[in-house]
Design an enzyme around this catalytic site. Structure first.
Site, PDB file in Angstrom:
ATOM      1  CG  HIS A 168     -67.387  98.446  68.698  1.00  0.00           C
ATOM      2  ND1 HIS A 168     -66.812  99.163  67.562  1.00  0.00           N
ATOM      3  CD2 HIS A 168     -66.078  97.977  69.143  1.00  0.00           C
ATOM      4  CE1 HIS A 168     -66.043  99.542  66.988  1.00  0.00           C
ATOM      5  NE2 HIS A 168     -65.329  98.878  68.126  1.00  0.00           N
ATOM      6  CD  GLN A 180     -54.437 100.187  68.291  1.00  0.00           C
ATOM      7  OE1 GLN A 180     -54.515 100.215  69.977  1.00  0.00           O
ATOM      8  NE2 GLN A 180     -55.158  99.995  67.990  1.00  0.00           N
ATOM      9  N   GLY A 195     -63.153  90.868  69.691  1.00  0.00           N
ATOM     10  CA  GLY A 195     -63.440  90.834  69.156  1.00  0.00           C
ATOM     11  C   GLY A 195     -63.005  89.223  68.445  1.00  0.00           C
ATOM     12  CD  GLN A 196     -61.578  84.535  66.113  1.00  0.00           C
ATOM     13  OE1 GLN A 196     -61.304  85.176  67.438  1.00  0.00           O
ATOM     14  NE2 GLN A 196     -61.296  83.877  65.341  1.00  0.00           N
ATOM     15  CE  LYS A 197     -62.994  94.263  60.995  1.00  0.00           C
ATOM     16  NZ  LYS A 197     -61.842  94.745  61.247  1.00  0.00           N
TER      17      LYS A 197
END
Ligand code: AMP
Length: 281
Positions: free
Chosen positions: A37, A61, A147-149
């Site tokens: 983060h 979610q 984030g690409q995570k």
């Protein structure tokens, strides 16, 4: 650090920043901040005059049997960490502020959300897209950082922003990892020491696949099998999915001939972790 709990307060804050001609950056998070983060915030600070960090554990979610109630929360610590990483203001609304009684509007995406985490977690991306659309409307950022995570999440947000003509730029930040390769995640705190150790198999399997592709392997089924086998060799790992799709379209792929996304979701005890890598040929 200014912490806003209402939509009216954060709107007023960004209105004043806009009047001063400042570029607005938004970093949406669910809090319990870690280096991943903070990296998003540092990127935002490089580009923007004002960095807004939202901290909101979005009930929409989470599925009914998921970890919404237990999700780790520590606002005081988050405020301190965010301040150190360049955040200017925190938006931390209550669930009722975001979804008051009578709330009934949702953002649904098509094909992009019927695979990977969208299949394992029905309704998850509807919740993500809806809350992010709301945050974009509330903060009206020039840039928003993801984030690409959460690779599928980035694709979903980009698609939503394009389809709904949202006037901002989405910035993707590479996955931040622990020294042993485990992708940072707020959920890592759930892991027992043995599970924490076992979870390194995810990064090792992604790296192994990357090496195979670099050595010339192009057969997606074979790569898939190798990754499955490596993860299965870890007794504490319970595979949710291992998938390879064309990137960024997420079309099925048999023979790698462009960028492909290798994404994994694996449970260690009650903790479900995800990770991914781009396989470039
Ligand atoms: P979360 O609080 O888990 O919803 O994550 C908020 C944002 O931080 C999302 O855009 C995530 O993709 C991003 N993020 C989470 N973990 C990482 C990480 N290890 N590296 C980079 N970004 C991350």
């Amino acid at each position: 650090m200014y912490v806003c709990h209402t939509i009216a307060e954060i709107r007023e804050y960004v209105r004043q920043a806009g009047e001063r001609g400042l570029v607005i950056g938004l970093v949406p998070t669910m809090g319990y901040l870690h280096e991943g983060h903070l990296e998003l915030m540092r990127r935002a600070k490089d580009q923007c005059g004002v960095v807004v960090v939202s901290i909101f554990v979005n009930p929409l979610q989470f599925g009914p049997r998921e970890d919404y109630a237990e999700y780790p929360r520590d606002l005081e610590r988050d405020v301190r960490l965010a301040g150190g990483a360049g955040a200017d203001v925190i938006f931390n609304p209550a669930a009722e502020e975001m979804y008051p009684e009578g709330y009934c509007t949702y953002v649904d995406l098509g094909d992009l959300t019927d695979k990977l985490c969208g299949r394992s977690r029905p309704g998850h991306f509807r919740g993500v897209a809806t809350v992010v659309a709301k945050l974009f409307n509330i903060v009206r950022p020039d840039y928003a950082y993801f984030g690409q995570k959460d690779a599928q999440q980035v694709l979903v947000i980009r698609q939503m922003a394009a389809d709904l003509d949202m006037d901002l730029e989405i910035v993707t930040v590479p996955t931040v990892r622990e020294p042993d390769g485990l992708a940072m995640s707020s959920r890592n705190v759930y892991l027992s020491p043995a599970e924490r150790q076992a979870a390194t198999v995810l990064f090792h399997s992604l790296e192994m696949a990357g090496r195979e592709v670099a050595a010339g392997e192009r057969d997606a089924a074979k790569l898939h099998r190798m990754v499955m086998e490596m993860i299965k060799s870890e007794p504490l790992a319970e595979i949710d999915y291992v998938e390879i799709y064309g990137y960024p379209g997420l079309a099925p792929v048999a023979v790698l001939d462009g960028a492909a996304l290798l994404a994994v979701a694996v449970k260690f005890g009650r903790t479900r972790l995800i990770d991914n890598t781009l396989l470039e040929v």
